[in-house]
Design a protein around this motif. Structure first.
Motif, PDB file in Angstrom:
ATOM      1  N   ASP A 197       5.388   8.457   0.089  1.00 25.52           N
ATOM      2  CA  ASP A 197       6.501   7.588  -0.295  1.00 25.52           C
ATOM      3  C   ASP A 197       6.046   6.141  -0.159  1.00 25.52           C
ATOM      4  OD1 ASP A 197       8.823   6.037  -0.486  1.00 25.52           O
ATOM      5  OD2 ASP A 197      10.066   7.617   0.362  1.00 25.52           O
ATOM      6  N   ASP A 198       5.712   5.534  -1.281  1.00 21.42           N
ATOM      7  CA  ASP A 198       5.138   4.191  -1.290  1.00 21.42           C
ATOM      8  C   ASP A 198       6.079   3.141  -0.686  1.00 21.42           C
ATOM      9  OD1 ASP A 198       2.951   2.431  -2.062  1.00 21.42           O
ATOM     10  OD2 ASP A 198       4.369   1.618  -3.532  1.00 21.42           O
ATOM     11  N   ARG A 199       7.366   3.324  -0.846  1.00 20.27           N
ATOM     12  CA  ARG A 199       8.332   2.336  -0.367  1.00 20.27           C
ATOM     13  C   ARG A 199       8.667   2.503   1.117  1.00 20.27           C
ATOM     14  NH1 ARG A 199      13.635   1.870  -1.299  1.00 20.27           N
ATOM     15  NH2 ARG A 199      13.709   3.952  -2.163  1.00 20.27           N
ATOM     16  N   LYS A 200       8.886   3.742   1.562  1.00 19.91           N
ATOM     17  CA  LYS A 200       9.349   3.987   2.920  1.00 19.91           C
ATOM     18  C   LYS A 200       8.287   4.576   3.844  1.00 19.91           C
ATOM     19  CE  LYS A 200      14.006   5.153   1.382  1.00 19.91           C
ATOM     20  NZ  LYS A 200      14.996   6.247   1.389  1.00 19.91           N
ATOM     21  N   GLY A 201       7.175   5.041   3.290  1.00 20.01           N
ATOM     22  CA  GLY A 201       6.206   5.803   4.070  1.00 20.01           C
ATOM     23  C   GLY A 201       5.431   5.022   5.101  1.00 20.01           C
ATOM     24  N   GLY A 202       5.202   3.751   4.872  1.00 21.87           N
ATOM     25  CA  GLY A 202       4.445   2.929   5.815  1.00 21.87           C
ATOM     26  C   GLY A 202       2.948   3.086   5.652  1.00 21.87           C
ATOM     27  N   ARG A 203       2.236   2.043   6.009  1.00 22.97           N
ATOM     28  CA  ARG A 203       0.772   2.033   5.926  1.00 22.97           C
ATOM     29  C   ARG A 203       0.237   0.999   6.902  1.00 22.97           C
ATOM     30  NH1 ARG A 203       2.435   0.251   1.016  1.00 22.97           N
ATOM     31  NH2 ARG A 203       1.486   2.014  -0.044  1.00 22.97           N
ATOM     32  N   PHE A 204      -1.055   1.085   7.202  1.00 27.84           N
ATOM     33  CA  PHE A 204      -1.740   0.065   7.994  1.00 27.84           C
ATOM     34  C   PHE A 204      -2.739  -0.589   7.066  1.00 27.84           C
ATOM     35  CE2 PHE A 204      -5.245  -1.452  10.593  1.00 27.84           C
ATOM     36  CZ  PHE A 204      -4.559  -2.260  11.478  1.00 27.84           C
ATOM     37  N   GLU A 205      -2.710  -1.923   7.013  1.00 27.44           N
ATOM     38  CA  GLU A 205      -3.508  -2.618   6.007  1.00 27.44           C
ATOM     39  C   GLU A 205      -4.089  -3.913   6.569  1.00 27.44           C
ATOM     40  OE1 GLU A 205      -2.674  -4.108   1.448  1.00 27.44           O
ATOM     41  OE2 GLU A 205      -0.992  -3.676   2.756  1.00 27.44           O
ATOM     42  N   ILE A 206      -5.365  -4.117   6.312  1.00 28.92           N
ATOM     43  CA  ILE A 206      -6.043  -5.387   6.576  1.00 28.92           C
ATOM     44  C   ILE A 206      -6.736  -5.756   5.284  1.00 28.92           C
ATOM     45  CG2 ILE A 206      -7.867  -6.573   7.845  1.00 28.92           C
ATOM     46  CD1 ILE A 206      -7.400  -4.640  10.147  1.00 28.92           C
TER      47      ILE A 206
END
Length: 101
Positions: free
Chosen positions: A46-55
């Motif tokens: 879920d691109d909107r609600k799923g969450g991610r860690f990004e640098i």
């Protein structure tokens, strides 16, 4: 951010859990502390609600590259921007043997 194809992800893990890292270095899936735990990051579903860690670099254009170091399970992910800034990371989740009872 648009969905990334599954083939654009590499895997890092420690035999207890796993994370999926896309070619830009973003962690789109990770369940902690075990495989059967709920996901901490779930952007791959879920691109909107799923969450991610990004640098990432603030440079306007980046070329990214991802590969496993030959003969190992070490995932190398890097981004080279037009401004010569270099971001490079090695994804390794070391396996530790639990103590004997």
């Amino acid at each position: 951010m648009a969905y990334q194809a599954i083939e654009d992800h590499g895997v890092i893990g420690d035999m207890h859990t796993v994370a999926l890292v896309d070619t830009s270095g973003t962690i789109d899936w990770c369940c902690l502390p075990r495989f059967d735990s709920g996901s901490v990051f779930g952007a791959i579903l879920d691109d909107r609600k799923g969450g991610r860690f990004e640098i990432h670099s603030l440079a306007e254009r980046n070329t990214t590259k991802q590969f496993y170091w030959p003969g190992t399970n070490i995932l190398i992910t890097g981004a080279d921007s037009w401004r010569a800034a270099i971001i490079r990371g090695a994804g390794v989740k070391p396996y530790t043997v639990p103590p004997s009872p």
